[in-house]
Design an enzyme around this catalytic site. Structure first.
Site, PDB file in Angstrom:
ATOM      1  N   HIS A 451      28.953  73.078  98.123  1.00 38.96           N
ATOM      2  CA  HIS A 451      30.104  73.140  97.481  1.00 38.96           C
ATOM      3  C   HIS A 451      30.181  74.964  97.674  1.00 38.96           C
ATOM      4  CE1 HIS A 451      29.855  74.711  93.487  1.00 38.96           C
ATOM      5  NE2 HIS A 451      28.739  74.481  93.717  1.00 38.96           N
ATOM      6  N   CYS A 470      23.424  73.482  91.375  1.00 36.78           N
ATOM      7  CA  CYS A 470      23.738  72.999  93.021  1.00 36.78           C
ATOM      8  C   CYS A 470      24.264  73.846  93.749  1.00 36.78           C
ATOM      9  CB  CYS A 470      25.411  72.038  93.266  1.00 36.78           C
ATOM     10  SG  CYS A 470      25.803  70.697  92.308  1.00 36.78           S
TER      11      CYS A 470
END
Length: 560
Positions: A451, A470
């Site tokens: 992301h 992440c």
């Protein structure tokens, strides 16, 4: 157990080689005529069958027992006929075992001493001939497996590992049988090595660093003040020699002065870039610390990463995304060629990014972040109990199971834990959001994805372990253009336009793209070997496993 998987389907069709039946008494294997100087096949077959019956299944560990079982199947498929009837084949195997060291493996794991001894003084009794044959087959199959898939089972080190090459392993089993029948064991073993250029260059680097280590390595540069351009320091000649030994400074430069010159500063920049340090040409504490890592340790580091390559490299597809967690990088490979790369941020040492493979399937523009369970338990709930201002500061909304927004004042925050919390904490989309303007979804049990991020400044750090697991991507819009694979419909202008609406929207990729999250502390960039710090402390454990002897292979006396 990987050995069990490796030989599970082993050669149930071994009686048929290249379409022609092979009978137990046949003197011909493939197109080669065997020069018999040992007991007849029928006698050796009885000995081999007897040896397998005599194996003490309780004397070996589970992996060794599984391998013994499959080795027995291998011989049973050929009616227990001996395999190694040509000295030329044995000589080839001995040579291949010796050369396994070039791949970072250990020849002693493949009975090299015993096999050489037998080769120089061939056994005369049927029992010893049978033992010799078993020893050779065990060495051949073990080395073949280790070259193709690695010696160490990655799942034994990390249960998150999820690459499964069962289909390829099955094909390998038949390939090995045909190679033995055709009298080309060495060629078959060479063909099993990974052909990836990164692996080949790492092997070359291993050879270079072994030469340096074998010559005594390099002398440590004493700690002291930082080396800056123009300063004079008695340690400069030592630093100059060290940089020449590793190839960062050309060896033909004749300079014995104590001045830290611009040429040396540029050599230090090259070293810093290769080692993932801040590239400023100043040789301070961190740089000198890396410079002083012994050449022998670099040899081991390369060996470890050759092993890691063997775990995954045969599963790479023509187009994929590769994230090197230890290197903080992302590469997009298209049709087997490097297309694009960028910097990334990965999980903190106490919230490690897991190593696994998943398929990227869709993109979410203007994503709304829902706080995951780990962050809810460790960060969000404790912070909210301390001050509800945390919700406003993070722009978080409380959402119930029906999707309705709940007044935070109506929630008994002290009465819930992360395990029984009945709400979602959802962050609104925007540049302030933890996910930025885009996320790349690759469904997996870890809830890990790639992301955007609002904290762009962190990409300037040389060591980027800041996330909760992440992967934060530095240039996510460029990656979006690549994975959407439509430069007309999805160009930068159209992507900016959809982001500009501020609305959350999902776009499916035209084709799923495999994403490999890997951990590599030594990689090859052309002829250069780049080293990275072991930020998650995984190298030592792999080193112990790689250097541990393989489970002992005992050939029991059968009593015939």
């Amino acid at each position: 157990m990987r050995a069990f998987v490796f030989l599970l389907f082993l050669l149930v069709s071994a009686r048929v080689v290249q379409g022609e039946p092979v009978s137990p008494g046949n003197q011909t294997i493939g197109k080669k005529t065997t020069a018999r100087q040992h007991a007849p096949d029928s006698v050796l077959a009885a000995q081999l069958r007897c040896h397998f019956q005599a194996m003490d299944s309780n004397a070996a560990g589970p992996e060794r027992r599984a391998f013994n079982t499959q080795l027995a199947r291998f011989y049973a498929a050929r009616s227990y006929r001996p395999v190694w009837t040509e000295r030329a084949d044995i000589a080839e195997l001995i040579e291949a075992i010796g050369e396994s060291e070039n791949d970072g493996l250990i020849p002693d794991d493949y009975h090299i001493k015993e096999i050489r001894s037998f080769f120089l003084s061939p056994p005369r009794t049927p029992e010893l001939q049978a033992k010799y044959d078993l020893l050779l087959s065990d060495a051949f199959l073990s080395l073949a497996y280790h070259l193709r898939f690695g010696k160490v089972d990655p799942e034994s080190l990390d249960p998150n590992w999820n690459l499964d090459g069962t289909a390829r392993r099955t094909a390998l089993e038949y390939r090995l049988q045909n190679a033995l029948a055709a009298g080309r064991p060495k060629a078959a073993l060479y063909e099993l090595r990974p052909t990836h250029s990164g692996y080949a260059q790492l092997k070359k680097g291993l050879a270079r660093y072994r030469v340096i280590a074998g010559a005594g390595g390099w002398q440590k540069v004493p700690e002291g003040d930082s080396f800056r351009e123009g300063v004079r320091d008695s340690r400069v000649p030592l630093l100059r020699k060290r940089l020449q030994q590793s190839g960062d400074l050309p060896g033909g430069i004749a300079d014995s002065s104590n001045v830290y010159t611009a040429v040396m500063a540029n050599a230090v920049k090259r070293f810093q870039k290769r080692n993932g340090l801040t590239v400023d040409g100043v040789a301070g504490t961190a740089t000198i610390g890396e410079i002083n890592i012994p050449a022998a340790e670099r040899v081991d580091q390369i060996r470890l990463n050759l092993e890691r390559y063997r775990w995954f490299v045969n599963d790479l597809e023509p187009t994929y995304v590769l994230v090197n967690i230890a290197g903080f990088t992302l590469q997009y490979i298209e049709n087997g060629r490097y297309r694009w790369g960028t910097r990334v941020i990965v999980g903190q040492p106490y919230r490690e990014t897991p190593v696994f493979k998943a398929d990227m399937q869709y993109i979410v523009f203007n994503p709304q972040w829902v706080i995951p369970p780990t962050i809810l338990a460790k960060d969000a709930l404790p912070a909210i109990r301390n001050s509800r201002a945390y919700l406003d500061r993070k722009k978080l909304r409380v959402i119930d199971s029906s999707g309705r927004v709940v007044d935070p004042a109506s929630v008994n925050w002290s009465g819930y834990s992360a395990a029984n919390f009945p709400y979602r904490l959802q962050q609104t989309a925007g540049d302030h959001g933890a996910l930025g303007r885009i996320k790349f979804m690759m469904p997996n049990k870890h809830v890990i994805y790639l992301h955007d991020t609002p904290t762009k400044n962190l990409f300037e750090k040389s060591e980027r372990t800041f996330s909760s697991g992440c992967i934060r991507v530095e240039n996510p819009l460029d990656l979006a253009q690549l994975v959407l694979q439509d430069s007309v419909k999805w160009n930068r202008k159209s992507i900016d336009s959809i982001i500009g609406t501020g609305k959350t929207s999902t776009v499916n990729l035209p084709k799923r793209i495999p994403v490999f999250l890997l951990y590599l502390t030594a990689i090859a960039e052309g002829e250069e070997i780049q080293f990275r710090r072991d930020v998650y402390n995984r190298d030592d454990r792999l080193q112990k496993a790689l250097d541990s002897p393989v489970p002992e292979y005992r050939i029991e006396s059968c009593g015939l």
